[in-house]
Design a protein around this motif. Structure first.
Motif: not given
Length: 385
Positions: A346-351, A356-358
């Motif tokens: 996990d990192d900021a880009e994946l978060a 966005r999905l949510a």
């Protein structure tokens, strides 16, 4: 002169006749439109009145004057049932009507009109059925006292108005509450839809904005390649132009499809491969039924760009990238397989991708990552079809 007056009188009479026919037709249509739920509700009110009447009769009359108890019990059940059709008809006419009077006033007039019709129509019906209302008009104490007719029917009018008014008020309150809840739910859905469309437009604009570092490095590589090999330099330039042609028109689009996202990834990876000796090797498998499915931008591309920057792979470009898109029930499943380790961290880009999905799918989407074998990261993205 007399003929003119006669014609005007005839015209007025014809107008009044048409108005009366129109009103009768409206009243008939209003009564005919009564639903089973509305009938069941007013029947419930009538049965409630029957229960109250029987309770009062048992308490006040059964022991004091048992001789007429059968008639009293019969009238306690019969009268509310006879009142029901008149009250229901008058309410339906008032409920379906429209005019300058506010709706509460129309309903109140309908309730009182129904009670008035009951007072005039129910007694003859009771007599035709062979029942005697004198038992219901008698008071028993030290002797039998007959209630005057005007007092009895005034009390009956108020009684019908009271119970019908309470029933109509409860029904109207329930309707208004239900209508308000539906309006609120519709407003929430509309707000969600507008928010999702705005987010999709912003994401499309973000996706269309070519990364400055990527564009600058690509142009530098084109210049350096031209110095060594003009043909290869032209090939890199052609791929870069193809990518720009795919990416830039998205500024004018509000959404995307699976096919469009696959084309964008293919164009992007073609430029990367031209700059890095043919790597990564890209493979795409797209089910035909998913090609035109709606798919939000800035979901797959950030995952690929993250891998191209060498996250978790010491800055190295992956050896291969494979994307498989298929349909599974009511979902579109995209599996992105990258030959590079450490991408599941996990990192900021994946978060941001998860956020966005949510925002786009309101909890109806999933993004997972696993390493099925050493040196390979696999993302699985599921969105509603």
């Amino acid at each position: 002169m007399n003929s003119i007056v006669a014609k005007e009188g005839a015209t007025t009479n014809n107008g009044n006749g048409h108005a009366l026919i129109g009103w009768l037709r409206f009243a008939f249509d209003a009564i005919r439109s009564i639903t089973w739920r509305e009938f069941a509700y007013f029947l419930f009110i009538s049965l409630l009145v029957v229960g109250l009447n029987l309770a009062w009769m048992v308490e006040s009359m059964l022991k004091e004057h048992p001789a007429k108890s059968n008639d009293l019990f019969t009238m306690s059940i019969l009268l509310p049932m006879l009142v029901l059709p008149f009250v229901l008809a008058s309410w339906s006419i008032a409920d379906r009507s429209s005019g300058r009077l506010p709706r509460p006033w129309r309903l109140a007039i309908g309730v009182m009109a129904g009670a008035g019709i009951v007072v005039f129509c129910v007694p003859p019906i009771v007599e035709l059925l062979g029942f005697d209302l004198s038992a219901d008009r008698s008071l028993y104490g030290e002797g039998e006292v007959m209630i005057p007719s005007w007092a009895y029917w005034t009390a009956s009018f108020l009684d019908v108005t009271f119970f019908t008014g309470i029933g109509v008020a409860v029904l109207e309150t329930y309707r208004r509450r239900t209508s308000a809840q539906r309006a609120l739910e519709a407003a929430r859905q509309e707000q969600t839809r507008l928010t999702r469309e705005l987010l999709e437009s912003r994401l499309a604009a973000m996706q269309a904005q070519v990364e400055p570092h990527f564009l600058f490095d690509s142009l530098v590589d084109v210049q350096a390649t031209y110095d060594r090999d003009a043909d290869r330099g032209a090939d890199v330039m052609d791929r870069l132009i193809t990518y720009l042609r795919v990416a830039l028109p998205r500024l004018r689009e509000s959404g995307s499809t699976v096919q469009a996202e696959v084309d964008l990834l293919a164009a992007y990876l073609a430029v990367v491969a031209a700059r890095h000796g043919g790597y990564p090797v890209a493979r795409f498998t797209l089910a035909p039924e998913c090609a035109t499915a709606r798919f939000s931008p800035m979901l797959l591309l950030p995952l690929v760009q993250r891998a191209m920057r060498g996250v978790g792979n010491e800055g190295k470009v992956p050896r291969s990238v494979e994307l498989v898109v298929r349909a599974a029930g009511n979902e579109v499943v995209a599996q992105l397989r990258v030959e590079a380790p450490g991408l599941c961290a996990d990192d900021a880009e994946l978060a941001r991708v998860r956020d966005r999905l949510a925002g786009l799918y309101d909890g109806r989407s999933r993004l997972s990552c696993e390493e099925p074998q050493p040196g390979v990261s696999q993302f699985t993205l599921c969105v509603p079809h």
